[in-house]
Every structure is written in C-alpha cells, then in structure tokens.
Design an enzyme around this catalytic site. Structure first.
Site, mmCIF file in Angstrom:
data_model
loop_
_atom_site.group_PDB
_atom_site.id
_atom_site.type_symbol
_atom_site.label_atom_id
_atom_site.label_comp_id
_atom_site.label_asym_id
_atom_site.label_seq_id
_atom_site.Cartn_x
_atom_site.Cartn_y
_atom_site.Cartn_z
ATOM 1 C CB THR A 150 11.212 34.382 61.647
ATOM 2 O OG1 THR A 150 10.781 34.739 62.962
ATOM 3 C CG2 THR A 150 12.001 35.524 61.031
ATOM 4 C CD GLU A 151 12.045 37.060 56.600
ATOM 5 O OE1 GLU A 151 11.578 36.909 55.465
ATOM 6 O OE2 GLU A 151 12.139 38.176 57.159
ATOM 7 C CG LEU A 152 6.335 32.212 54.990
ATOM 8 C CD1 LEU A 152 5.689 31.901 53.635
ATOM 9 C CD2 LEU A 152 5.313 31.997 56.098
ATOM 10 C CD1 TRP A 303 9.912 34.904 53.241
ATOM 11 C CD2 TRP A 303 7.725 35.111 52.799
ATOM 12 N NE1 TRP A 303 9.440 35.976 53.972
ATOM 13 C CE2 TRP A 303 8.094 36.128 53.728
ATOM 14 C CE3 TRP A 303 6.392 35.055 52.382
ATOM 15 C CZ2 TRP A 303 7.186 37.066 54.222
ATOM 16 C CZ3 TRP A 303 5.493 35.990 52.877
ATOM 17 C CH2 TRP A 303 5.889 36.969 53.784
#
Length: 402
Positions: A150-152, A303
């Site tokens: 999730t979300e890098l 990210w």
C-alpha cells in the site's frame, strides 16, 4: 541494448465512511453507503471516476495495445475497487478485463483492502494479500508474481517477507536519500534477500506526468509525447524507466482538457521510433535485466508527501489513536466468526481513512484536502471513531467484553 518504459498504474477506490454520527452508533450499522451525500457516496464517486478516467483511459490503452505489439503495461487494482466496479460500474470492470485479455497487461499483488496491515498485524496482512490474489485469479485469471505494498510503503522487512513468499519482484519509491548516487533506471536487489528483484519508481519522470502535466507555471509545460521521449532518450545509461502513478492521473487528476489523453495516445509511437526502445511489464524487466546493486532500506519509505514516510497516515495523534484502537479489536472481531462484522472492520483498515485525518499544511495539505470527502481532518476522525464505537457496540451485543 534495449531500454524499456515500465508503465505501472494503480487503481484504488476505498469504501469511504459516510458522515456517521454518534447518534447513528448503536442504531445504524451501515458505515459506508451514503446515497444522499454526494461527497461520501461511494456509488456516485465510482460512476464519476469511471466516466472521467477508467473508461476513456482503457479505451485508449486497448487501442494502443492493438496498434503497437511492443506496448505493454502493469497495473494493480485493489479488492475494494473491484468490488465497487462489480456493484456499480460493470462496464469499467469489463474494460480492465479486456486489457488483461490481450496477454500484455500484468496485474501486481497487494493487500485487498489497501491497508497498512504489514506494520500492525503480519497475520492479517497475509490474509489480505491472499484475499487479493484469489480475487485477481477469479476476475482476471492471473496469479500475481510481483508485489507492491500500500502506497509503496517499503522497507527491508517487507522485501524479506516478499522474497520468502515467492514473489519475483517488489516495487518501491526511488527516493534520493536511499539511492544516493545511483539511478532508479536499473533493476536492483534488496539487501538480505536471495532471489527477489527491486524496481524503484523514477519519481521525477512519473510526477512530470502525474502532478505537473497541467501546470502552466511549470518550466516543462506543455509536456508533449515527443518531448518526453526525448528526455528519456537523452537521459544517459539506463535499462528501464519506471513510470509509476495512479490510474486516475488520466482524466481525473489531469483532466481531458489538459491534453493528458493526447499525450498517452502518442507516447508509445514517439518512444518506439528509436531503435532498441520498447515497453516491458514489471515481470519482463526483471526477467531481462540483472540487478546492478543491492539496496538497503531499513526505514520505511512511501511514495507520498515530501517526507516519503508514513506521516501522511500516522503523523498526528488522531491518526495514531484511531489506527491503534482499530487494530486492538482485530482478534476479538475475528473470533466472532461474523463475516459482516469482520468485513466492516477490514474496510476500516483501508489506509485512506487515516490519510483523510492528516493535518499537514502547504502543498501536502492541499493534496490531502483534494482527495478527502470531508470538510476537514477532524470530521474524518469523528466519523471513523463513531464507526469504531459501533463496532464495539456490536461486539457487546454478542456478549463480548471490550
């Protein structure tokens, strides 16, 4: 030597918590459906995003796949997004199936509920990853071989887990303090792993499209496909340009009027004009290039926001107290065996709920406000905590002491 654009697009829609009040708690157990509230209506938002982004983007991508045999891309699509399309926009879901049917679109693994469970419950994290894998197999007929959190949100521990889980690759942000003098335009290997490969987002090139494309005050405006291809061709040594961004970049974050669809339509042709240039999926670039170095990332990098850490979701006391309260209920909720209660709890693990509670200022704060269906972070916190208290009420009605 060939050089590849690795285009990876992420599809996600959360089940947003409606304006759920303390007067609803203990009376109405529906947290997510709000047909009469435009800002939090998941159905309305899905229709809007499908019409503005998913459908027009997928029409163009399918045409590009038909026109250019070398064109390929990768995507991830959360379980919550698939569910909403199944329920409210089956034509959008079919358009994603049509892309996958070409055999040149790879789906990447992740958590079903777009959650931060890796950092709070390894067992629940693995359950949500397995749920996502099963959903992707059921809907698209693919078994993901590359993982993105999730979300890098990435660190050494996650890479070690993904390596042991058998994934061939994992995605992360190509953040300067981690890469140092190195370039994100190569394949790497995480430290403390045996087999897995690491692909790191080229955030400058990605953000030129995702965030700066329509900004008339940006020095690079207007960004045309030939200009962008020229930048890549002149960038020096590289094997792979990892362009990672949200699917909604096309049509939603960057509107049709900005020229974003024209850019998308012309980029493959401009890039492929140069001999040796091609496109690869995330698996193909891993299969075609050896890692040039190992990357050590002991601290979590994402990210999001200027800090590239977890502060977008966990940076204030509201966020911290909300997420800890929720995960404290995990085992009690699971022990009930009540599938509706468990699914409501899992939908509350979605990271967006905590993102909406962020109180940052300046550019990061503007971005958070853009995505939030609430008037302010405090309203997001109140609605979430009222739903949490209703979860406790439902447990109490089952005779569970919490």
């Amino acid at each position: 030597m060939s050089r590849a654009i690795v285009l990876y697009l992420h599809v996600h829609q959360p089940f947003r918590v409606r304006h759920y009040t303390i007067f609803d708690a203990g009376v109405d157990h529906e947290y997510f459906d709000a047909p009469y509230d435009d800002r939090t209506s998941n159905e309305r938002i899905m229709h809007k995003v499908a019409e503005k982004s998913y459908l027009p983007t997928n029409r163009r991508l399918l045409q590009l796949l038909n026109d250019h045999p070398e064109f390929k891309l990768s995507l991830s699509i959360t379980g919550t997004a698939i569910e909403q399309m199944e329920r409210w926009s089956p034509d959008a879901l079919q358009s994603f199936k049509d892309l996958c049917a070409t055999g040149r679109v790879e789906i990447v693994a992740e958590t079903y509920h777009h959650s931060l469970t890796f950092f709070y419950s390894r067992s629940e994290f693995e359950r949500q990853v397995k749920m996502h894998e099963q959903k992707v197999q059921e809907v698209f007929g693919q078994t993901p071989r590359v993982f993105r959190n999730t979300e890098l949100a990435y660190n050494n521990d996650l890479a070690y887990w993904a390596d042991k889980a058998g994934y061939k690759g994992i995605l992360a942000e190509g953040w300067d303090p981690v890469l140092g003098w190195r370039s994100p335009n190569f394949v790497y290997q995480p430290t403390y792993t045996d087999n897995i490969r690491l692909l790191m987002k080229n955030y400058r090139l990605s953000d030129d499209i995702a965030f700066r494309f329509g900004d008339r005050n940006w020095a690079g405006w207007p960004l045309t496909a030939d200009k962008f291809a020229h930048w890549l061709n002149e960038s020096g040594e590289a094997t792979n340009f990892n362009l990672f961004m949200d699917y909604e970049t096309f049509g939603e974050h960057q509107w049709d009027e900005s020229g974003i669809f024209d850019f998308l339509e012309h980029l493959p042709g401009q890039w492929l004009r140069t001999p040796g240039n091609t496109f690869m999926t995330v698996s193909e670039v891993i299969d075609n290039f050896q890692p040039v170095d190992r990357v050590d990332m002991p601290n979590t990098v994402t990210w999001a926001d200027t800090e590239r850490d977890l502060s977008a979701w966990l940076g204030n006391s509201m966020q911290g107290s909300a997420i800890h309260a929720l995960y404290d209920l995990e085992q009690t909720i699971l022990d009930t065996g009540d599938l509706t209660l468990i699914e409501d709890w899992r939908r509350l693990t979605t990271s967006d709920h905590f993102y909406y509670m962020c109180t940052k200022w300046f550019n990061d704060g503007d971005i958070h406000a853009y995505f939030s269906p609430y008037a302010n972070p405090y309203d997001a916190f109140i609605a979430f905590m009222n739903a949490y208290h209703d979860l406790k009420f439902r447990l109490a009605t089952k005779g569970v002491d919490v």
